[in-house]
Design a protein around this motif. Structure first.
Motif, PDB file in Angstrom:
ATOM      1  N   SER A   1       0.822  -1.382  -0.005  1.00 32.82           N
ATOM      2  CA  SER A   1      -0.061   0.005   0.129  1.00 32.82           C
ATOM      3  C   SER A   1       0.975   1.310  -0.083  1.00 32.82           C
ATOM      4  O   SER A   1       0.536   2.045  -0.605  1.00 32.82           O
ATOM      5  CB  SER A   1      -0.699   0.012   1.253  1.00 32.82           C
ATOM      6  N   TRP A   2       1.931   0.942   0.715  1.00 30.81           N
ATOM      7  CA  TRP A   2       2.860   2.265   0.901  1.00 30.81           C
ATOM      8  C   TRP A   2       3.649   2.433  -0.587  1.00 30.81           C
ATOM      9  O   TRP A   2       3.830   3.519  -0.835  1.00 30.81           O
ATOM     10  CB  TRP A   2       3.656   2.026   1.892  1.00 30.81           C
ATOM     11  N   LEU A   3       4.032   1.280  -1.177  1.00 27.85           N
ATOM     12  CA  LEU A   3       4.672   1.395  -2.532  1.00 27.85           C
ATOM     13  C   LEU A   3       3.661   1.879  -3.662  1.00 27.85           C
ATOM     14  O   LEU A   3       4.231   2.653  -4.487  1.00 27.85           O
ATOM     15  CB  LEU A   3       5.474   0.089  -2.771  1.00 27.85           C
ATOM     16  N   ASN A   4       2.727   1.473  -3.601  1.00 28.50           N
ATOM     17  CA  ASN A   4       1.426   1.799  -4.864  1.00 28.50           C
ATOM     18  C   ASN A   4       0.059   1.923  -3.864  1.00 28.50           C
ATOM     19  O   ASN A   4      -0.411   0.887  -3.793  1.00 28.50           O
ATOM     20  CB  ASN A   4       1.672   0.860  -5.578  1.00 28.50           C
ATOM     21  N   PRO A   5      -0.344   2.947  -3.564  1.00 27.70           N
ATOM     22  CA  PRO A   5      -1.594   3.519  -3.125  1.00 27.70           C
ATOM     23  C   PRO A   5      -2.901   2.525  -3.792  1.00 27.70           C
ATOM     24  O   PRO A   5      -3.684   2.254  -3.041  1.00 27.70           O
ATOM     25  CB  PRO A   5      -1.984   4.773  -3.052  1.00 27.70           C
ATOM     26  N   ASN A   6      -2.577   2.378  -5.123  1.00 27.47           N
ATOM     27  CA  ASN A   6      -3.724   1.477  -5.754  1.00 27.47           C
ATOM     28  C   ASN A   6      -3.996   0.389  -5.237  1.00 27.47           C
ATOM     29  O   ASN A   6      -4.786  -0.425  -5.403  1.00 27.47           O
ATOM     30  CB  ASN A   6      -3.265   1.395  -7.439  1.00 27.47           C
ATOM     31  N   PHE A   7      -3.144  -0.286  -4.655  1.00 24.91           N
ATOM     32  CA  PHE A   7      -3.009  -1.465  -4.034  1.00 24.91           C
ATOM     33  C   PHE A   7      -4.227  -1.795  -3.248  1.00 24.91           C
ATOM     34  O   PHE A   7      -4.650  -2.645  -3.246  1.00 24.91           O
ATOM     35  CB  PHE A   7      -1.934  -2.125  -3.139  1.00 24.91           C
ATOM     36  N   TYR A   8      -4.661  -0.737  -2.391  1.00 23.59           N
ATOM     37  CA  TYR A   8      -5.535  -0.860  -1.292  1.00 23.59           C
ATOM     38  C   TYR A   8      -6.770  -0.422  -1.804  1.00 23.59           C
ATOM     39  O   TYR A   8      -7.615   0.303  -1.057  1.00 23.59           O
ATOM     40  CB  TYR A   8      -5.133   0.009   0.115  1.00 23.59           C
ATOM     41  N   SER A   9      -6.987  -0.513  -3.142  1.00 24.16           N
ATOM     42  CA  SER A   9      -8.335   0.106  -3.556  1.00 24.16           C
ATOM     43  C   SER A   9      -9.404  -1.204  -3.708  1.00 24.16           C
ATOM     44  O   SER A   9      -8.843  -2.418  -3.977  1.00 24.16           O
ATOM     45  CB  SER A   9      -8.079   0.683  -4.974  1.00 24.16           C
ATOM     46  N   GLY A  10     -10.617  -0.977  -3.611  1.00 20.83           N
ATOM     47  CA  GLY A  10     -11.524  -2.094  -3.783  1.00 20.83           C
ATOM     48  C   GLY A  10     -11.435  -2.713  -5.086  1.00 20.83           C
ATOM     49  O   GLY A  10     -11.497  -3.867  -5.003  1.00 20.83           O
ATOM     50  N   THR A  11     -11.163  -1.959  -6.192  1.00 19.10           N
ATOM     51  CA  THR A  11     -11.137  -2.624  -7.446  1.00 19.10           C
ATOM     52  C   THR A  11     -10.169  -3.605  -7.473  1.00 19.10           C
ATOM     53  O   THR A  11     -10.115  -4.735  -7.977  1.00 19.10           O
ATOM     54  CB  THR A  11     -10.997  -1.553  -8.553  1.00 19.10           C
ATOM     55  N   ASN A  12      -8.874  -3.216  -6.934  1.00 19.05           N
ATOM     56  CA  ASN A  12      -7.805  -3.991  -7.116  1.00 19.05           C
ATOM     57  C   ASN A  12      -7.998  -5.138  -6.043  1.00 19.05           C
ATOM     58  O   ASN A  12      -7.643  -6.353  -6.660  1.00 19.05           O
ATOM     59  CB  ASN A  12      -6.471  -3.158  -6.368  1.00 19.05           C
TER      60      ASN A  12
END
Ligand SMILES: Nc1ncnc2c1ncn2[C@@H]1O[C@H](COP(=O)(O)OP(=O)(O)OP(=O)(O)O)[C@@H](O)[C@H]1O
Ligand SMILES: [Mg+2]
Lengths: 261, 326
Positions: free
Chosen positions: B41-52
């Motif tokens: 999540s820290w490296l790429n905020p997209n990780f913690y998205s519902g879609t992902n």
């Protein structure tokens, strides 16, 4: 009670490829009798008993239970007839706990939803019965939920014994039950055997420790290279005589060695 | 008779056999999962998205289904190298059946073929006495060949439109494949922990002789284990084909190794009857997060394979180390 023997094994032959493990082994045992089965290493004692429990199928010979001829195709069949065996290597599942081992192959089930095919293990009841059983046999373990592999050799032996007497067996076979035990624990095993006899259960005990055999057995049967060569009432024989039979008293040079002690 | 002994054997309070307890191993896995989530999540905020996360669940579902079967097989003392190729074979055959006979029969045929192939593997191993390695290697090759013969090496795409729902649909925003996978996990866990069948599988994995001498019909249990696994492989083939919107002979390639990897990373040891479905669930989650996270930070899949290899070796090493210590 009954006139004829509980179990008879008559002229059993069994070969493993070129190895003739049994060639004319016979034995009979009355209800409530304790028989000591002795013989040199590789005489065929374990194989003989595995024929009785259905692990091995005999090449020829007869097995009779209460006078009736039977064949045991697998250990499940002999267990259902009331024959239990503690195998030489104990045959416990190291990755399961005491309760699971005691009830292995005979798990108690319950059906909470009363639906077909939805029976689940009754862990509570099995645990309860295991604790009761161990108390009755005066066997102490830290927890009946301990994995068997975490227990000492003596404790594992105790679990194996408990397991064999848990289900109202008619005959309990013990293959070297005292080999792995400290002196104090040996006494306990002999006590258990005496209690079984008092309850009318027959016991066959295999042991290299003749003093144990002379302690508990009513009768001693000697196996030599796969053949029954002698049967003696314990009261009517001596250790010297049995030793001679075991090492092959018929052969002069060996008998000299044996009596030269 | 009922005199009280102060050293009476004690039972654990829970009454759950200790090998099924949520042990330190499982707890460690949870920590690893949380740590991975934080790092990615820290490296790429997209990780913690519902879609992902939904995406991860969808992608991982198939691995989860196969890993459940693989775990039960491994707990019984075997392992299956053929799963990936069998998925390809079932994918093409059941798709052709579906095109001719409709959706329902097509779906049932996938599971049916899986059951049959699994039973065949089981018979080779239990009755003919082949080592699992050889039996399933043979099946790997045969399944691959058959799949290519049947499909001519071409994709098959004329399945009914509704078939796509299995792979792409959602219920209450949850992806259907993930729900199927979750149900498989629950069912398998129930089987292994609560039923006589599961108990016997553990016994066989721990000491086959002891199971045999206890009167357990070892051959029958093994064939059942392999059939169950086969049925699950069939189900996985179905979900994967639906997701890919086309059937292909090589669809499940690599799934055999991935499912073994997830099982081993979860802490289920090869050939000793130790581990559980819950462990494998955690193993699958770790694999999924790792793959997805590394994708998001643009690590190539080649490096990912190397990473998974290192993790497998480490997982087994740690397991052995712990065993020696205890
Ligand atoms: N499963 C088997 N396959 C092949 N040979 C076997 C098998 N079981 C036993 N044997 C052989 O049969 C013979 C008798 O062995 P068995 O184990 O019955 O002897 P034993 O009297 O129990 O010996 P011990 O006192 O050492 O336990 C030995 O030569 C042994 O190697
Ligand atoms: Mg022996």
């Amino acid at each position: 009670m009954s006139e004829h023997p509980l179990i008879e094994l008559i002229d059993i032959h069994k070969a493993f490829g070129p190895v003739q493990a049994l060639s004319g082994a016979s034995l009979s045992i009355m209800p409530g009798e304790v028989v000591g089965l002795v013989g040199d290493n590789a005489a065929g004692k374990s194989t003989f008993m595995k024929v009785l429990t259905g692990v091995h199928q005999p090449d020829s010979g007869e097995i009779k239970v209460n006078g009736e001829r039977v064949t045991f195709r697998d250990p499940g069949e002999s267990r259902r007839t009331g024959i239990e065996m503690i195998y030489q290597n104990l045959a416990l599942a190291p990755n399961l706990d005491v309760v699971a081992n005691v009830f292995l192959g005979r798990e108690l089930l319950r059906n909470p939803l009363s639906l077909p095919f939805l029976s689940v293990l009754d862990e509570k009841l099995m645990e309860h019965k295991t604790i009761e059983l161990l108390q009755r046999l005066k066997i102490n373990v830290k927890s009946v939920r301990l994995l068997v592999e975490k227990m000492s050799g003596g404790q594992q032996q105790a679990v194996a014994i408990a397991r064999s007497v848990a289900f109202e067996a008619k005959l309990v076979i013990m293959d070297e039950p005292t080999a792995a035990l400290a002196v104090k624990e040996v006494g306990k095993v002999l006590d258990i055997i005496n209690n079984l006899r008092a309850d009318g259960v027959s016991v066959i005990i295999i042991s290299h420790r003749l003093q144990d055999i002379f302690n508990v057995a009513d009768r001693i049967i000697v196996l030599q290279t796969g053949k029954t060569i002698a049967t003696r009432k314990t009261k009517e024989t001596t250790m010297d005589e049995i030793v001679k039979f075991i090492v092959g008293g018929v052969q002069p040079e060996l008998s000299t060695i044996a009596s030269g002690r | 008779m009922s005199q009280k002994t102060d050293t009476a054997p004690d039972a654990s309070r829970t009454g759950i056999a200790s090998q099924f307890r949520f042990d330190l191993n499982g707890l460690g896995m949870v920590f690893i999962i949380i740590a991975l989530c934080i790092v990615f999540s820290w490296l790429n905020p997209n990780f913690y998205s519902g879609t992902n996360l939904r995406n991860v669940a969808r992608q991982t579902a198939i691995l989860g289904i196969v890993a459940c079967g693989q775990t039960i097989v491994i707990l019984s003392g075997g392992f299956d190298l053929s799963a990936g190729m069998v998925i390809g074979l079932i994918s093409v055959t059941s798709s052709l059946i579906m095109i001719d006979h409709g959706l329902v029969i097509g779906c049932l045929s996938a599971i049916g073929i899986g059951l049959a192939i699994g039973a065949f593997n089981g018979i080779m191993i239990a009755k003919a006495g082949l080592p699992a390695f050889i039996a399933t290697l043979a099946m790997y090759s045969a399944a691959r060949g058959l799949a290519l013969i049947i499909s001519g090496g071409l994709p098959i795409t004329d399945m009914p439109f509704e078939f796509g729902w299995i792979g792409a649909g959602q219920i209450l925003t949850l992806p259907v494949p993930a729900l199927i996978s979750l149900m498989v996990f629950l069912l398998c866990s129930f089987l292994m922990v609560k039923t006589r069948f599961g108990r016997h599988v553990y016994a066989i994995g721990g000491n086959q002789d002891s199971a045999l001498f206890s009167g357990i019909n070892v051959d029958r249990v093994k064939i059942l284990v392999w059939s169950l696994h086969g049925g699950l492989v069939g189900l996985a083939a179905l979900v994967l084909t639906s997701r890919a919107v086309s059937a292909h002979a090589t669809l499940g390639e690599g799934m055999e190794l991935e499912s073994i990897a997830a099982t081993v990373i979860g802490g289920t040891a090869l050939g000793r009857g130790r581990g559980s479905i819950l462990n494998t669930f955690l193993g699958v989650v770790v694999m999924a997060i790792l793959t997805n996270g590394l994708n998001l930070i643009n690590v190539s899949s080649y490096y990912q394979m190397v990473a998974i290899g290192i993790i497998i070796a480490t997982a087994v090493y740690v397991d052995q180390f712990k065993r020696v210590k205890s």
